[in-house]
Design an enzyme around this catalytic site. Sequence first.
Site: not given
Length: 344
Positions: A65, A106, A132
């Site tokens: 959210d 950063e 992944c």
Amino acid sequence: MNQMIGNTTFRHQNVALLGIEEAVAPVEVTSSELDAELDDVLKRLGLPHGLLERVAGVHTRRQWDTQDGFIAGSAEAGRAALEQSGIRADQIGLMINGSVSRVTMEPSVAVSIHNELGLGTHAMNFDVTNACLGFVNGMTMAAAMIDSGQIEYAMVVAGESTNALRQNTVKHLHREGITRAEYLEEFASLTLGSGAAAAVLGPADRHPEGHRVKGGVTRAATWNHQLCVGGWDGMHTESRALMVNGIQLVVDAWEEAEQDGWDWTDMTSYVTHQVSSSHTDALIKAKQLKEERVPKTFPSLGNVGPAALPISLARESKTLQKGDRVLAVGVGSGLNASLTEIEW
């Protein structure tokens, strides 16, 4: 695919998985909702609704959210993994973040999670970004450092947020003059979801209750590095080529491991990176696996990037018994693959 003279297999001597947990992103986004957002585009291109469910098998996915919700989610999963393992935060000597998500270039995402968890100043921390495969690579690095005696306990986390990519993809697909081929190049972006996972590793000889991380094999096929290229503004994927070459890479790695004495023909569970139904079905067919031994989380979570495999393992762990054998099968765009055996 070109013949590969691959990486050697590796064996860990004294490493156990002591805890693995997930944090679920709170907002659900269904594929039907995405179809509604893209209704005018689908009509213009003559494409049907329901492609995400029928082609990819993704019915819904989760989102955070807030933009940086994946950081709090990683810390939440980390606290749960510590509680499950019985290891205190001040015992962790290394924390690796394997996610691709970040709000800023950063500093590293790892420092924010390190701070949220209240880890000690002695705890080394850094990001490992490898599409992944970041979480799996992080586990391998942590296991090697435990075996070497440099650290006693390590945590590996991955929290992914795909909110921005999904929103930007929907916006981009509404551009004037888009073709069917261009739409399908960005289709994979709509399958992505958000979530987080964390694992705690430690010395097996001190934790007979732990799950032995035995080792495995890695393989690289980096001539495929242009098959999936993306950023938060959008992602272009040659889906068919990515699947075919990715599965071949896994098969090559598997066969190399067999030549070095590994036997993965009858594992209790094959926990794979969660991409789509087509990728999962292709692996099942290629290695003649029993479908019921390949858990699936992509239908309800989508592809959660580096967090997908550990989330699936965290869920599968609830039903595993002592002596069960798990093969974790990780694949990352680029292409890279890693197969790791864990004995429960």
